[in-house]
Design an enzyme around this catalytic site. Structure first.
Site, mmCIF file in Angstrom:
data_model
loop_
_atom_site.group_PDB
_atom_site.id
_atom_site.type_symbol
_atom_site.label_atom_id
_atom_site.label_comp_id
_atom_site.label_asym_id
_atom_site.label_seq_id
_atom_site.Cartn_x
_atom_site.Cartn_y
_atom_site.Cartn_z
ATOM 1 N N LYS A 13 24.274 34.543 37.254
ATOM 2 C CA LYS A 13 25.663 34.223 36.896
ATOM 3 C C LYS A 13 26.322 33.317 37.935
ATOM 4 C CE LYS A 13 27.541 38.315 36.539
ATOM 5 N NZ LYS A 13 26.398 39.168 36.908
ATOM 6 N N ARG A 88 34.524 43.822 34.011
ATOM 7 C CA ARG A 88 33.298 44.606 34.079
ATOM 8 C C ARG A 88 33.456 45.971 33.438
ATOM 9 N NH1 ARG A 88 30.917 42.004 39.152
ATOM 10 N NH2 ARG A 88 28.844 42.851 39.381
ATOM 11 N N ARG A 127 16.255 37.781 46.561
ATOM 12 C CA ARG A 127 17.519 37.355 47.167
ATOM 13 C C ARG A 127 17.829 38.224 48.384
ATOM 14 N NH1 ARG A 127 22.796 37.269 43.419
ATOM 15 N NH2 ARG A 127 22.949 39.460 43.963
ATOM 16 N N ARG A 133 21.849 40.581 51.796
ATOM 17 C CA ARG A 133 23.057 41.266 51.322
ATOM 18 C C ARG A 133 22.876 42.777 51.434
ATOM 19 N NH1 ARG A 133 25.512 38.899 45.724
ATOM 20 N NH2 ARG A 133 25.712 41.139 45.418
ATOM 21 N N ARG A 144 23.071 49.548 40.833
ATOM 22 C CA ARG A 144 23.921 48.499 40.240
ATOM 23 C C ARG A 144 23.515 48.234 38.797
ATOM 24 N NH1 ARG A 144 23.183 43.648 43.724
ATOM 25 N NH2 ARG A 144 24.950 42.729 42.644
HETATM 26 P P1 AMP Z 1 28.681 40.662 42.203
HETATM 27 O O1 AMP Z 1 28.520 39.668 43.290
HETATM 28 O O2 AMP Z 1 29.428 40.131 41.016
HETATM 29 O O3 AMP Z 1 27.386 41.300 41.806
HETATM 30 O O4 AMP Z 1 29.594 41.837 42.788
HETATM 31 C C1 AMP Z 1 29.204 42.569 43.931
HETATM 32 C C2 AMP Z 1 29.949 43.891 44.001
HETATM 33 O O5 AMP Z 1 31.354 43.657 44.061
HETATM 34 C C3 AMP Z 1 29.752 44.784 42.785
HETATM 35 O O6 AMP Z 1 28.566 45.549 42.860
HETATM 36 C C4 AMP Z 1 31.005 45.657 42.877
HETATM 37 O O7 AMP Z 1 30.896 46.628 43.901
HETATM 38 C C5 AMP Z 1 32.050 44.650 43.322
HETATM 39 N N1 AMP Z 1 32.677 44.012 42.136
HETATM 40 C C6 AMP Z 1 32.605 42.694 41.782
HETATM 41 N N2 AMP Z 1 33.311 42.468 40.662
HETATM 42 C C7 AMP Z 1 33.836 43.661 40.289
HETATM 43 C C8 AMP Z 1 34.645 44.093 39.204
HETATM 44 N N3 AMP Z 1 35.045 43.235 38.250
HETATM 45 N N4 AMP Z 1 34.989 45.396 39.149
HETATM 46 C C9 AMP Z 1 34.611 46.274 40.102
HETATM 47 N N5 AMP Z 1 33.820 45.943 41.136
HETATM 48 C C10 AMP Z 1 33.446 44.651 41.241
#
Ligand code: AMP
Length: 194
Positions: A13, A88, A127, A133, A144
């Site tokens: 994404k 989400r 990654r 990370r 996740r």
């Molecule tokens: P991502 O980089 O989009 O995978 O996001 C990394 C982490 O940020 C996720 O595993 C959540 O802990 C938090 N996060 C990102 N976007 C959201 C969201 N819309 N709602 C809740 N937590 C989020």
């Protein structure tokens, strides 16, 4: 153009969001990136978010929604935006609907990147090795994916019922996937209006 990009962690994404947003001339807004920036700057928001992120859980809606509301109010979002990683949860969908309705705006499309879960897990492990990370260890990755399946996967049907959803095969070369996304977007159609 107001877009949402859906798909499990590791579907690509982030990569596609920056490419598609550059082609469309609208900002890509990644809630994950905003959280990570806050964590590395040690802000109160970052301190609040970090424990959820490190565990592979979602940051509470109250925190996330307020952050997105602020971001969408920035002037660069006037012509549109591409949301990556938000909404989400169904509650975030409602919240986004409310934010847009207040501005007399609506989403133009929702693109779901469809990928095979096992390929995604190996992509995330790759990654993890490259970027280090904290939320890319195998246990957290599996958590996740489970959180995604429970809370976020149902959003595709919800947007499908509104006629907004485009499912795009997320496997393949980066350029190929970008082209597939561009091809489903409601842009570039010759205008029938005079
Ligand atoms: P991502 O980089 O989009 O995978 O996001 C990394 C982490 O940020 C996720 O595993 C959540 O802990 C938090 N996060 C990102 N976007 C959201 C969201 N819309 N709602 C809740 N937590 C989020």
């Amino acid at each position: 153009m107001r877009l949402v990009l859906l798909g499990p962690p590791g579907a690509g994404k982030g990569t596609q969001a920056s490419r598609v947003s550059a082609r469309l001339g609208v900002p890509a807004i990644s809630t994950g990136d905003i959280f990570r920036a806050n964590v590395s700057q040690g802000t109160p928001l970052g301190q609040e978010a970090q424990r959820y992120m490190d565990a592979g859980e979602y940051v509470p809606d109250s925190v996330t929604n307020a952050m997105v509301r602020d971001r969408l109010a920035q002037p660069d979002c006037g012509p549109g935006f591409l949301l990556d990683g938000y909404p989400r949860t169904p509650a975030q969908v409602d919240e986004l609907d409310g934010m847009l309705a207040e501005r007399d705006e609506h989403l133009d499309a929702v693109v779901e990147l469809v990928v095979d879960v096992e390929s995604v897990i190996s992509r995330l492990l790759g990654r993890a090795a490259q970027e280090g990370r904290a939320d890319d260890t195998e246990g957290v990755i599996r958590r996740r994916m489970a959180v995604f399946a429970e809370h976020t996967a149902p959003l595709a049907d919800l947007y499908d019922a509104r006629g907004l959803l485009h499912r795009v095969d997320g496997l393949g070369g980066v350029d190929e996937v970008t082209d597939r996304i561009m091809a489903v977007l409601p842009v570039g159609e010759p205008s029938t209006e005079v």
